[in-house]
Design an enzyme around this catalytic site. Structure first.
Site, short mmCIF file in Angstrom:
data_model
loop_
_atom_site.label_atom_id
_atom_site.label_comp_id
_atom_site.label_asym_id
_atom_site.label_seq_id
_atom_site.Cartn_x
_atom_site.Cartn_y
_atom_site.Cartn_z
N ARG A 103 0.81 -1.26 -0.03
CA ARG A 103 -0.01 0.20 -0.14
C ARG A 103 1.03 1.19 -0.10
NH1 ARG A 103 -4.29 1.03 4.67
NH2 ARG A 103 -2.41 1.49 5.85
N THR A 107 -0.57 7.58 -0.91
CA THR A 107 -2.14 7.69 -1.45
C THR A 107 -3.10 6.59 -1.05
OG1 THR A 107 -1.46 6.04 -3.00
CG2 THR A 107 -1.04 8.34 -3.82
N ASP A 199 1.08 -2.60 12.45
CA ASP A 199 1.34 -3.06 11.25
C ASP A 199 1.64 -4.58 11.25
OD1 ASP A 199 2.84 -4.05 9.00
OD2 ASP A 199 2.77 -1.74 8.13
N ASP A 202 5.26 -5.65 9.75
CA ASP A 202 6.51 -5.49 10.39
C ASP A 202 6.47 -5.95 11.69
OD1 ASP A 202 7.27 -3.40 8.62
OD2 ASP A 202 6.18 -1.71 9.56
C1 PRP Z 1 -1.08 -4.24 4.76
C2 PRP Z 1 -1.95 -5.22 4.85
C3 PRP Z 1 -2.74 -5.41 3.85
C4 PRP Z 1 -3.08 -3.96 3.42
C5 PRP Z 1 -4.35 -3.64 3.86
O1 PRP Z 1 -0.05 -4.58 3.88
O2 PRP Z 1 -1.40 -6.57 5.18
O3 PRP Z 1 -2.19 -5.96 2.36
O4 PRP Z 1 -2.11 -3.27 4.06
O5 PRP Z 1 -4.52 -2.27 3.36
P1 PRP Z 1 -5.99 -1.87 2.50
O6 PRP Z 1 -7.09 -2.53 2.87
O7 PRP Z 1 -6.02 -0.09 3.01
O8 PRP Z 1 -5.36 -2.02 1.16
P2 PRP Z 1 1.10 -3.32 3.67
O9 PRP Z 1 0.92 -2.65 2.24
O10 PRP Z 1 1.44 -2.79 4.87
O11 PRP Z 1 2.20 -4.30 3.06
P3 PRP Z 1 3.13 -5.70 3.97
O12 PRP Z 1 2.08 -6.83 4.10
O13 PRP Z 1 4.03 -5.97 2.90
O14 PRP Z 1 3.74 -5.04 5.20
#
Ligand code: PRP
Length: 207
Positions: A103, A107, A199, A202
């Site tokens: 994500r 944005t 997170d 993380d």
């Molecule tokens: C997090 C989570 C989802 C997403 C949810 O991943 O694991 O995939 O954000 O957010 P959304 O519903 O607003 O799309 P992230 O982008 O942090 O990546 P990661 O899993 O690599 O930490």
């Protein structure tokens, strides 16, 4: 909301509470993600189809049941990876197809970076695995990918969701059942689920 299932299971509530605790270390956090993934999948797969099969017990022949459909587990990288092992333990013959999305912090839109799906679908049911449903952008993008691939039966299995994410996924794909351990209060301005658990990527990977 039809097709949205928030678990009422005491084991799920207990493990989710431990998961949310900021003092839970990555090793325990990973263990809880794995266990919760299995518990929620158990609830999410109540309607899988079976086919009759004859087997022999040590005592007699009986009519048993085997899973009928080819099942695909679709973890959204990275955080969804931690749910795979627990779910795979329940369905060892399932295929695992990874989808890489992150994500964009500014944005909040999902950015695709990994997709090695073959041209023709090899499974008829997909379980999308991701601990977090925040804005819903990543989940909607993944369902879009899987439907374009040719899969019709899709379920989302997650740990926590914001009401905004549930609404977005449900509006975009009302046929996709959402199985979640808990629906939280709201998203903050940075797109984090409140109260949430921080997170999930993380906290699993120690980053
Ligand atoms: C997090 C989570 C989802 C997403 C949810 O991943 O694991 O995939 O954000 O957010 P959304 O519903 O607003 O799309 P992230 O982008 O942090 O990546 P990661 O899993 O690599 O930490």
């Amino acid at each position: 909301m039809k097709n949205v299932h928030e678990s009422a299971h005491p084991l799920v509530k207990h493990k989710l509470t431990r998961l949310r605790d900021k003092n839970t270390k990555p090793k325990k956090f990973r263990e809880l993600v794995r266990e919760l993934g299995a518990l929620l999948t158990y609830e999410a797969t109540m309607d899988l189809l079976t086919k009759p099969v004859k087997i022999e017990t040590p005592m007699a022949q009986i009519d048993g049941e085997d899973l009928e459909e080819n099942i695909g587990l679709v973890p959204i990288l990275r955080a969804g990876l931690g749910m795979v092992e627990g779910v795979w333990g329940l369905m060892p013959s399932a295929e695992v197809w990874h989808i890489g999305l992150y994500r964009d912090e500014r944005t909040l839109k999902p950015v695709a970076y990994y997709n090695r799906l073959p041209i023709a679908p090899t499974v008829s049911v997909c379980l999308i695995l991701d601990p977090m449903l925040a804005t819903g952008g990543s989940a909607v993008a993944t369902v879009d990918i899987l439907k374009k691939w040719g899969v019709e039966k899709i379920k989302f299995v997650g740990l926590i969701a914001a009401p905004e994410g549930i609404a977005r996924l449900h509006q975009s794909h009302p046929d996709v059942a959402i199985h979640i351990a808990a629906i939280d209060d709201h998203l903050n301005v940075d797109g984090f689920i409140i109260p949430g658990l921080g997170d999930a990527g993380d906290r699993q990977f120690g980053t």
